[in-house]
Scaffold this motif. Structure first.
Motif, PDB file in Angstrom:
ATOM      1  N   UNK A 243     -35.397 -16.899  44.885  1.00 23.83           N
ATOM      2  CA  UNK A 243     -33.969 -16.790  45.266  1.00 23.83           C
ATOM      3  C   UNK A 243     -33.514 -15.560  45.674  1.00 23.83           C
ATOM      4  N   UNK A 244     -34.247 -14.349  45.300  1.00 21.86           N
ATOM      5  CA  UNK A 244     -33.755 -13.024  45.614  1.00 21.86           C
ATOM      6  C   UNK A 244     -32.195 -12.906  45.238  1.00 21.86           C
ATOM      7  N   UNK A 245     -31.668 -13.110  44.231  1.00 23.98           N
ATOM      8  CA  UNK A 245     -30.310 -12.801  44.022  1.00 23.98           C
ATOM      9  C   UNK A 245     -29.210 -13.917  44.259  1.00 23.98           C
ATOM     10  N   UNK A 246     -29.847 -14.825  45.274  1.00 26.19           N
ATOM     11  CA  UNK A 246     -28.761 -15.715  45.891  1.00 26.19           C
ATOM     12  C   UNK A 246     -28.511 -16.721  44.853  1.00 26.19           C
ATOM     13  N   UNK A 247     -27.626 -17.690  44.959  1.00 25.89           N
ATOM     14  CA  UNK A 247     -27.301 -18.734  44.025  1.00 25.89           C
ATOM     15  C   UNK A 247     -28.632 -19.685  43.880  1.00 25.89           C
ATOM     16  N   UNK A 248     -28.711 -20.158  42.586  1.00 30.81           N
ATOM     17  CA  UNK A 248     -29.768 -20.776  42.086  1.00 30.81           C
ATOM     18  C   UNK A 248     -29.776 -22.104  43.135  1.00 30.81           C
ATOM     19  N   UNK A 249     -31.084 -22.455  43.681  1.00 29.52           N
ATOM     20  CA  UNK A 249     -31.311 -23.724  44.137  1.00 29.52           C
ATOM     21  C   UNK A 249     -31.584 -24.795  43.377  1.00 29.52           C
ATOM     22  N   UNK A 250     -30.801 -26.115  43.405  1.00 28.14           N
ATOM     23  CA  UNK A 250     -31.167 -27.134  42.643  1.00 28.14           C
ATOM     24  C   UNK A 250     -32.131 -27.877  43.402  1.00 28.14           C
ATOM     25  N   UNK A 251     -33.372 -28.009  43.203  1.00 26.78           N
ATOM     26  CA  UNK A 251     -34.124 -28.753  43.904  1.00 26.78           C
ATOM     27  C   UNK A 251     -34.009 -30.266  43.605  1.00 26.78           C
ATOM     28  N   UNK A 252     -34.026 -31.219  44.869  1.00 28.61           N
ATOM     29  CA  UNK A 252     -33.911 -32.763  44.615  1.00 28.61           C
ATOM     30  C   UNK A 252     -35.144 -33.255  44.705  1.00 28.61           C
ATOM     31  N   UNK A 253     -35.923 -32.987  45.710  1.00 27.40           N
ATOM     32  CA  UNK A 253     -37.259 -33.547  46.101  1.00 27.40           C
ATOM     33  C   UNK A 253     -38.375 -32.875  46.176  1.00 27.40           C
ATOM     34  N   UNK A 254     -39.395 -33.235  45.561  1.00 26.29           N
ATOM     35  CA  UNK A 254     -40.968 -32.561  45.539  1.00 26.29           C
ATOM     36  C   UNK A 254     -41.827 -33.351  46.487  1.00 26.29           C
ATOM     37  N   UNK A 255     -42.230 -32.892  47.597  1.00 26.86           N
ATOM     38  CA  UNK A 255     -43.162 -33.624  48.420  1.00 26.86           C
ATOM     39  C   UNK A 255     -44.731 -33.023  48.324  1.00 26.86           C
ATOM     40  N   UNK A 256     -45.784 -34.192  48.599  1.00 24.09           N
ATOM     41  CA  UNK A 256     -46.888 -33.570  48.438  1.00 24.09           C
ATOM     42  C   UNK A 256     -47.935 -34.425  49.360  1.00 24.09           C
ATOM     43  N   UNK A 257     -48.914 -33.747  50.066  1.00 27.80           N
ATOM     44  CA  UNK A 257     -49.535 -34.724  50.897  1.00 27.80           C
ATOM     45  C   UNK A 257     -50.976 -34.405  50.982  1.00 27.80           C
ATOM     46  N   UNK A 258     -51.904 -35.387  50.636  1.00 27.88           N
ATOM     47  CA  UNK A 258     -53.292 -34.912  50.668  1.00 27.88           C
ATOM     48  C   UNK A 258     -53.758 -34.043  49.603  1.00 27.88           C
ATOM     49  N   UNK A 259     -53.353 -33.962  48.392  1.00 28.90           N
ATOM     50  CA  UNK A 259     -53.477 -33.068  47.607  1.00 28.90           C
ATOM     51  C   UNK A 259     -54.664 -33.884  46.553  1.00 28.90           C
ATOM     52  N   UNK A 260     -54.774 -35.100  46.472  1.00 31.43           N
ATOM     53  CA  UNK A 260     -55.584 -35.796  45.444  1.00 31.43           C
ATOM     54  C   UNK A 260     -56.969 -35.905  45.778  1.00 31.43           C
TER      55      UNK A 260
END
Length: 306
Positions: A243-260
């Protein structure tokens, strides 16, 4: 004599070939245009001007790759041409074929370390709307690091998102786990309207190349990067540093591909997902994977249910 135009079917074959060529699919697995299509001077001229002439384009596949592809095309032409007086192999094609042959004669170590521009274009996207990722795929064989290339599950997830899943991404904040060289994060930023993307991976070397890819694709104002080792209790620290001092981001989605691919990693991965859910309970998680073995996939699903 008028140069015959390329037919609709010819363009269809050339388009499929172009997409796979720019993606650097193994030359033995490429879908080549038929001999009837490429024996026309118009088709040969277009192929050279758009796929093999390095004075026109900067982001073409490596010389040793294009040499192998042109060699296959010339073989197809040789078989297809029945009357050399009517049809032939163009001088332009032979010139660039010879040039690539000379250029491709490099030191083996340099070739292994060479960064290859690989261009991915999703369904219904033209090449101008594609994503070009600089990869070092030959390091996979020499060093065993899976992060140096883009794997199929990321492409399938991108295809799903652009065909009917854009609502997951548009005007939303995305966090990617195991991002590798960044194809999926960059794709979401460039073509799916993501508001903010945090790309994470556990490899310093891979993340360094991913940052270059972010800049190359012009999305460095949207896509940020962070080193994240699954299982470590450092999510809050990473997010605050990002964030580096910016407004906190509210994350909506997590993506992950070919990690299993390694069940030994699942406890750490699930621990990280649990941390993310504690911070953002509303998160949606999309995981795309190749089912290499049913038992591996089942062990991940079972672990998630606990």
């Amino acid at each position: 004599m008028a140069v015959p135009a390329i037919s609709y079917e010819g363009w269809r074959q050339i388009d499929i070939f172009m997409r796979k060529y720019l993606q650097m699919i193994d030359p033995l697995e490429l879908t080549y245009p038929s001999g009837e299509v490429i024996k026309s001077s118009a088709a040969q001229s277009w192929l050279v001007d758009n796929l093999f002439d390095r004075t026109r384009w900067q982001r073409l596949p490596t010389a040793r790759y294009s040499y192998r592809v042109m060699k296959a095309l010339i073989h197809i032409l040789t078989v297809a041409i029945s009357d050399p007086e009517e049809d032939g192999i163009s001088d332009k094609l032979m010139y660039h074929f010879t040039k690539e042959l000379v250029t491709s004669q490099k030191d083996n170590l340099a070739s292994v370390q060479e960064k290859c521009p690989v261009t991915y274009s999703a369904p219904r996207f033209d090449v101008a709307q594609a994503v070009t990722i600089f990869e070092t795929p030959y390091l996979l064989a020499s060093g065993g690091d899976t992060g140096h290339r883009t794997w199929p599950a990321a492409l399938y997830l991108a295809s799903y998102l652009c065909r009917g899943g854009k609502d997951y991404i548009e005007n939303r904040s995305i966090l990617e786990l195991g991002a590798g060289l960044g194809f999926l994060s960059i794709f979401c930023a460039r073509h799916l309207g993501a508001k903010h993307v945090l790309m994470t991976d556990g490899s310093d070397a891979v993340m360094a190349l991913a940052r270059e890819n972010v800049k190359e694709n012009g999305v460095d104002q949207i896509v940020k990067t962070a080193i994240l080792h699954w299982g470590e209790s450092c999510i809050d620290e990473i997010i605050e540093r990002e964030q580096n001092g910016s407004d906190a981001t509210q994350y909506d989605v997590v993506l992950a591909a070919d990690i299993l691919y390694d069940p030994k990693d699942f406890p750490a991965l699930i621990s990280t997902l649990e941390q993310l859910f504690r911070r953002w309970p509303h998160l949606e998680v999309l995981v795309s994977t190749a089912v290499r073995t049913e038992s591996t996939f089942k062990s991940f699903v079972d672990a998630c249910r606990k």
